[in-house]
Design a protein around this motif. Structure first.
Motif, PDB file in Angstrom:
ATOM      1  N   SER A 163       0.841  -1.198   0.000  1.00  0.00           N
ATOM      2  CA  SER A 163       0.000   0.000   0.000  1.00  0.00           C
ATOM      3  C   SER A 163       0.877   1.249   0.000  1.00  0.00           C
ATOM      4  CB  SER A 163      -0.891   0.007   1.239  1.00  0.00           C
ATOM      5  OG  SER A 163      -0.095   0.139   2.413  1.00  0.00           O
ATOM      6  N   PRO A 164       0.301   2.433  -0.250  1.00  0.00           N
ATOM      7  CA  PRO A 164       1.079   3.668  -0.167  1.00  0.00           C
ATOM      8  C   PRO A 164       1.765   3.832   1.189  1.00  0.00           C
ATOM      9  CG  PRO A 164      -1.009   4.097  -1.232  1.00  0.00           C
ATOM     10  CD  PRO A 164      -1.074   2.686  -0.750  1.00  0.00           C
ATOM     11  N   ALA A 165       1.102   3.428   2.266  1.00  0.00           N
ATOM     12  CA  ALA A 165       1.705   3.525   3.597  1.00  0.00           C
ATOM     13  C   ALA A 165       2.917   2.614   3.714  1.00  0.00           C
ATOM     14  CB  ALA A 165       0.674   3.171   4.660  1.00  0.00           C
ATOM     15  N   ALA A 166       2.808   1.393   3.198  1.00  0.00           N
ATOM     16  CA  ALA A 166       3.936   0.455   3.253  1.00  0.00           C
ATOM     17  C   ALA A 166       5.104   0.964   2.433  1.00  0.00           C
ATOM     18  CB  ALA A 166       3.491  -0.918   2.761  1.00  0.00           C
ATOM     19  N   ILE A 167       4.805   1.495   1.249  1.00  0.00           N
ATOM     20  CA  ILE A 167       5.869   2.027   0.390  1.00  0.00           C
ATOM     21  C   ILE A 167       6.577   3.199   1.054  1.00  0.00           C
ATOM     22  CG2 ILE A 167       6.282   3.196  -1.812  1.00  0.00           C
ATOM     23  CD1 ILE A 167       3.950   1.504  -2.949  1.00  0.00           C
ATOM     24  N   ALA A 168       5.829   4.012   1.825  1.00  0.00           N
ATOM     25  CA  ALA A 168       6.415   5.172   2.505  1.00  0.00           C
ATOM     26  C   ALA A 168       7.056   4.807   3.843  1.00  0.00           C
ATOM     27  CB  ALA A 168       5.344   6.233   2.731  1.00  0.00           C
ATOM     28  N   ASP A 169       7.012   3.515   4.219  1.00  0.00           N
ATOM     29  CA  ASP A 169       7.633   2.993   5.442  1.00  0.00           C
ATOM     30  C   ASP A 169       6.885   3.369   6.715  1.00  0.00           C
ATOM     31  OD1 ASP A 169       9.569   1.408   6.735  1.00  0.00           O
ATOM     32  OD2 ASP A 169      10.752   3.183   7.277  1.00  0.00           O
TER      33      ASP A 169
END
Length: 393
Positions: A329-335
């Motif tokens: 997800s976008p959150a996972a990609i942004a760490d």
């Protein structure tokens, strides 16, 4: 004149309580000072006789005046859908029936709801569940005119749909402001409950910012207005009004297990989604991909009970705890990580999960959204690029 209005208000309130039941009885808890101030504001807006029905001189009370402001813009929507939608000419059917295809009558389901007119050239708004499964609907105006309406767009996440009819010079509803509402204000609902067209009910704004999960529809992304104005099946899609006859909400949900509980989508949300649906047939819903928990008293107890092994002690923390991150997800990609405590989204300081959701909803898909978190003893600012809410989330 205020004193005269107040003297007759007791009789008027008694009649309203008898006619509407518990919907208005809660007003008895207002203080006299609050009531006097409210009456004064209504008299300033509508005139000194606004609270009285006086058939001798034709004057009406503020409820009737508010209904007159918008009543002609409220419509009845009849939708039908074909429950038997298989293609009888397909090779599969021909093979199964050995070329002798039976004649089957379609199973038709019909539903009735409400809506209201946004523009004089025939733009209407209603609930998504009112038009579910239908591409065209029958729209009946208060004056009896009937139109074929085309469903332009449907947004399941907010339960909003828009319809276009071919007409001109139509009456339109005046839109108000739900952001400035406070519990205890009057609320007026108009719709077609249970087939009774053009029905008016009255109550108060009971509460604000009710999350969809609490209302009983957790798959929606809406913070609801709660009202005790009677909302029954068929009211869905109709307007919730303030005393000025301005639309402050879109009536959308009732709790089947309770009385005196109705819910409406704030007009700002409804208008924003409607504009997108008319423009491109769909609505944007920015998505991060996290599960959150507000660190209030109850939230901290839940965090200790279910997440203590992975996130540690949150007893002295405040903010919004990340309790899960969706893979890719976008959150996972942004760490963004489980255990992070969100303190700020964009320029907005956040204290609750609802505030985080609202800040994300107001962001732009594909553009960087700064999210400030506390991670262990450090402050991190992460750059997240929201995507559109996944269809099969």
């Amino acid at each position: 004149m205020l004193s005269q209005s107040f003297r007759q208000w007791g009789l008027y309130t008694g009649l309203i309580v008898i006619g509407c039941g518990m919907g208005v009885a809660s007003h008895a808890y207002w203080t006299q000072g609050q009531l006097n101030a409210t009456l004064k504001s209504y008299e300033e807006f509508y005139g000194s006789d606004a609270l009285l029905n006086n058939p001798r001189d034709g004057s009406v009370n503020f409820i009737a005046q508010a209904v007159q402001e918008v009543g002609s813009a409220v419509v009845r929507i009849d939708a039908t859908k074909d429950l038997y939608s298989q293609d009888m000419s397909s090779p599969l059917f021909k093979r199964f029936f050995d070329q002798d295809i039976p004649s089957l009558e379609p199973d038709i389901e019909q539903g009735t709801g409400s809506g209201f007119i946004l523009s004089s050239d025939g733009q209407l708004i209603t609930n998504a569940h009112v038009v579910e499964g239908s591409s065209t609907v029958k729209v009946t105006l208060k004056d009896g005119q009937v139109f074929s309406g085309k469903v332009i767009g449907v947004d399941e996440l907010t339960d909003i749909a828009v319809i276009k009819i071919e007409a001109t010079d139509l009456p339109t509803a005046k839109l108000g402001n739900a952001e400035s509402l406070i519990p205890g204000e009057w609320a007026i609902a108009i719709g077609n409950p249970l087939g009774f067209d053009n029905t008016v009910t009255i109550g108060i704004i009971s509460a604000l910012d009710r999350p969809s999960a609490q209302v009983g529809i957790p798959d929606k992304r809406v913070r609801f207005i709660q009202t005790d104005a009677a909302i029954n099946p068929g009211n869905s899609g109709g307007p919730l009004l303030n005393v000025r006859g301005e639309v402050i909400g879109l009536n959308t949900a009732i709790r089947t297990d309770a009385q005196g509980l109705g819910f409406a989508i704030p007009i700002e949300t409804a208008q924003r989604i409607a504009e997108q649906l008319f423009a491109k047939g769909e609505a944007d819903h920015p998505y991060l991909g996290i599960r959150m928990l507000t660190l209030d008293g109850e939230g901290k107890e839940r965090a200790k009970e279910y997440f203590s092994d992975s996130i540690g002690d949150v007893g002295n923390e405040h903010g919004v705890l990340v309790v899960g991150v969706v893979d890719d997800s976008p959150a996972a990609i942004a760490d963004l990580r489980e255990g992070d405590i969100i303190r700020k989204v964009g320029d907005r300081v956040v204290h609750t999960a609802i505030e985080v959701q609202e800040a994300v909803e107001n962001s732009v898909i594909g553009q960087v959204l700064l999210v400030e978190v506390k991670r262990e003893d450090k402050t991190e600012v992460l750059k997240v690029r929201p995507t559109n809410f996944p269809v099969n989330y």
